[in-house]
Design a protein around this motif. Structure first.
Motif, short mmCIF file in Angstrom:
data_model
loop_
_atom_site.label_atom_id
_atom_site.label_comp_id
_atom_site.label_asym_id
_atom_site.label_seq_id
_atom_site.Cartn_x
_atom_site.Cartn_y
_atom_site.Cartn_z
N LEU A 1 28.37 27.03 40.64
CA LEU A 1 28.68 25.70 40.12
C LEU A 1 30.10 25.25 40.48
O LEU A 1 30.47 24.10 40.22
N GLY A 2 30.91 26.16 41.02
CA GLY A 2 32.28 25.81 41.40
C GLY A 2 33.21 25.56 40.23
O GLY A 2 33.99 24.61 40.24
N ILE A 3 33.13 26.43 39.20
CA ILE A 3 33.96 26.24 38.01
C ILE A 3 35.25 27.06 38.14
O ILE A 3 35.19 28.29 38.23
N PRO A 4 36.42 26.42 38.15
CA PRO A 4 37.68 27.18 38.13
C PRO A 4 37.73 28.06 36.88
O PRO A 4 37.36 27.62 35.78
N ALA A 5 38.17 29.31 37.04
CA ALA A 5 38.06 30.28 35.96
C ALA A 5 39.37 30.99 35.66
O ALA A 5 40.20 31.21 36.55
N ILE A 6 39.51 31.34 34.38
CA ILE A 6 40.53 32.28 33.94
C ILE A 6 39.77 33.50 33.46
O ILE A 6 39.03 33.43 32.47
N LEU A 7 39.89 34.60 34.18
CA LEU A 7 39.09 35.79 33.91
C LEU A 7 39.90 36.85 33.20
O LEU A 7 41.03 37.16 33.60
N ILE A 8 39.32 37.38 32.14
CA ILE A 8 39.95 38.46 31.36
C ILE A 8 38.99 39.64 31.40
O ILE A 8 38.12 39.79 30.54
N PRO A 9 39.06 40.46 32.46
CA PRO A 9 38.07 41.52 32.65
C PRO A 9 38.09 42.55 31.52
O PRO A 9 39.15 42.90 31.00
N SER A 10 36.91 43.01 31.15
CA SER A 10 36.82 44.03 30.12
C SER A 10 37.35 45.36 30.65
O SER A 10 36.96 45.81 31.73
N PRO A 11 38.21 46.03 29.88
CA PRO A 11 38.70 47.34 30.30
C PRO A 11 37.79 48.48 29.84
O PRO A 11 38.11 49.64 30.05
N TYR A 12 36.65 48.12 29.23
CA TYR A 12 35.80 49.14 28.60
C TYR A 12 34.53 49.43 29.38
O TYR A 12 33.58 50.00 28.84
N VAL A 13 34.49 49.06 30.67
CA VAL A 13 33.28 49.26 31.46
C VAL A 13 33.48 50.37 32.49
O VAL A 13 34.62 50.69 32.87
N THR A 14 32.38 50.93 32.94
CA THR A 14 32.43 52.04 33.89
C THR A 14 33.12 51.63 35.18
O THR A 14 32.88 50.55 35.72
N ASN A 15 33.97 52.53 35.70
CA ASN A 15 34.67 52.33 36.98
C ASN A 15 35.56 51.09 37.01
O ASN A 15 35.97 50.65 38.08
N ASN A 16 35.84 50.54 35.83
CA ASN A 16 36.71 49.35 35.76
C ASN A 16 36.21 48.24 36.68
O ASN A 16 37.00 47.50 37.28
N HIS A 17 34.88 48.11 36.79
CA HIS A 17 34.33 47.20 37.81
C HIS A 17 34.62 45.73 37.54
O HIS A 17 34.66 44.93 38.47
N GLN A 18 34.86 45.35 36.27
CA GLN A 18 35.15 43.93 36.03
C GLN A 18 36.49 43.52 36.62
O GLN A 18 36.64 42.38 37.08
N VAL A 19 37.47 44.42 36.61
CA VAL A 19 38.76 44.10 37.23
C VAL A 19 38.55 43.86 38.73
O VAL A 19 39.11 42.91 39.31
N LYS A 20 37.75 44.70 39.37
CA LYS A 20 37.50 44.54 40.81
C LYS A 20 36.75 43.25 41.09
O LYS A 20 37.04 42.54 42.06
N ASN A 21 35.78 42.90 40.24
CA ASN A 21 35.08 41.63 40.38
C ASN A 21 36.06 40.46 40.28
O ASN A 21 36.05 39.53 41.10
N ALA A 22 36.91 40.52 39.25
CA ALA A 22 37.84 39.42 38.99
C ALA A 22 38.87 39.27 40.10
O ALA A 22 39.18 38.15 40.53
N ARG A 23 39.39 40.39 40.58
CA ARG A 23 40.39 40.32 41.65
C ARG A 23 39.82 39.72 42.92
O ARG A 23 40.53 39.08 43.70
N GLY A 24 38.53 39.92 43.15
CA GLY A 24 37.90 39.32 44.31
C GLY A 24 37.95 37.81 44.26
O GLY A 24 38.26 37.15 45.27
N LEU A 25 37.67 37.22 43.09
CA LEU A 25 37.75 35.76 42.95
C LEU A 25 39.20 35.29 43.01
O LEU A 25 39.50 34.23 43.59
N GLU A 26 40.09 36.06 42.42
CA GLU A 26 41.51 35.69 42.44
C GLU A 26 42.04 35.65 43.87
O GLU A 26 42.77 34.74 44.25
#
Length: 361
Positions: A280-305
């Protein structure tokens, strides 16, 4: 076509599977489905609501340290493989599709041993242990991000995007506004921590509420999560300054409609949600969860950043001042919102479900 779907634990694994089912029905209206999950996962609640037959096996994940529990898990795995084989022989599928979570392991593995065509889908940049294991046996691996390609055998891996992206592009922004009675002329700033909520996001948002009135051209929608709603609502009611351009709800049933009307989103960085907001092309402010396996939300978020589609705030750094500064910058720095929107759209893959459907042939 007869299709077995499997994936569970969280909505991030379940909703992509349901999106694939919808796409299959669009091409093959006579298709028949069976969903194999666990009784304890959200899939046991969500899937039956979509009128898909549901069966279950018992399985759990491995602990990171050596323990007796891991031995029990291995025994559960082989029992679940046996149970899955029985279900597959009864249903006789043409293909088995796994979308992640522990339950995929025994079900997809059983299918490979029975010679049934198998496809797995990985939502995150860095794959989980189950999909890494299954990739050696399946016919096709579909991934959401190009950065995931090195983790899988190149000959059978393809970038499809996340099927949830396809679901949101046909959503209705007018309905999203009317469901929450948001005026047509207001920009929507959506703050959400997922269906179960996120305490850190909730605390920062609570502290920021008095500042919302400084943005009369915006309407702030705050999704607390069911678990936290009553306590959060009580704390809001006690605040002296309660802006009128503000709505608080525990959950949004038709989230795609609200997303399609959203101007800026504050959210975790689960893969399915990122697929939706980039479609949808929505500008985002991402606060990745630190409680997931392999810290994968941080890696997801950094990709968009990295691509300019999002700002990232680590949970350890989150407070209301940092949050509101980033919201303000996106809203008011000249050209910032448009650049982020264009970057987000460039990452979106609204044809993802169709891409994955083609993997089934």
């Amino acid at each position: 076509m007869r299709v077995v779907l499997t994936g569970g634990g969280t909505g991030g694994h379940i909703y992509p599977a349901l999106a694939v089912a919808k796409e299959i029905l669009r091409h093959e209206p006579q298709a028949a489905f069976l969903y194999i999950g666990t009784k304890r996962g959200l899939e046991s609640i969500i899937v039956p609501k979509h009128n898909i037959p549901f069966q279950s096996v018992e399985i759990s994940g491995f602990k990171r340290s050596l323990s007796l529990e891991n031995f029990r898990t291995i025994m559960k795995f082989f029992r679940a493989v046996s149970d899955a084989k029985r279900m597959l022989k009864e249903f006789k599928p043409d293909v088995v599709i796994g979308t992640g979570g522990y339950v995929c392991g025994p079900v997809v593995y059983a299918a490979t041993k029975l010679g049934i065509r198998t496809v797995i889908h990985e939502q995150n940049v860095e794959p989980g242990i189950t999909n890494k294991f299954l990739s050696r046996y399946v016919n096709k691996v579909a991934v959401s991000f190009e950065d995931s390609l090195p983790y899988f055998p190149s000959a059978k891996t393809i970038v499809t995007g996340n099927p949830r992206a396809t679901e949101v592009v046909s959503s209705n922004p007018e309905k999203g506004r009317s469901n929450l009675q948001i005026p047509a002329g207001k920009k929507i700033v959506l703050l959400v921590g997922g269906s179960r909520g996120a305490r850190a996001i909730n605390e920062a948002t609570l502290a920021a509420i008095p500042q919302f009135s400084q943005y009369p051209d915006c309407h702030f929608v705050y999704v607390t999560g069911d678990v936290h709603y009553e306590s959060i609502k009580e704390r809001i009611d006690k605040q002296r300054e309660k802006p009128t351009n503000f709505t608080v709800v525990p959950y949004v049933d038709q989230m795609p409609d609200l997303l399609s009307a959203t101007h800026v989103i504050v959210n975790r960085a689960g893969a399915s949600f990122l697929a939706e907001i980039t479609a949808l092309g929505i500008p985002a402010i991402l606060i990745p969860s630190p409680y997931v396996t392999n810290n994968h939300q941080v890696k997801n978020a950094r990709g968009l950043e990295k691509e300019g589609a999002a700002e990232v705030i680590l949970e350890s750094e989150l407070n209301e001042a940092i949050l509101m500064n980033k919201i303000d910058a996106i809203l008011h720095q000249e050209g910032r919102w448009q650049k982020m929107r264009e970057a987000s759209l460039s990452l979106g893959m609204p044809e993802a479900a169709t891409n994955l459907y083609r993997c089934l042939a």
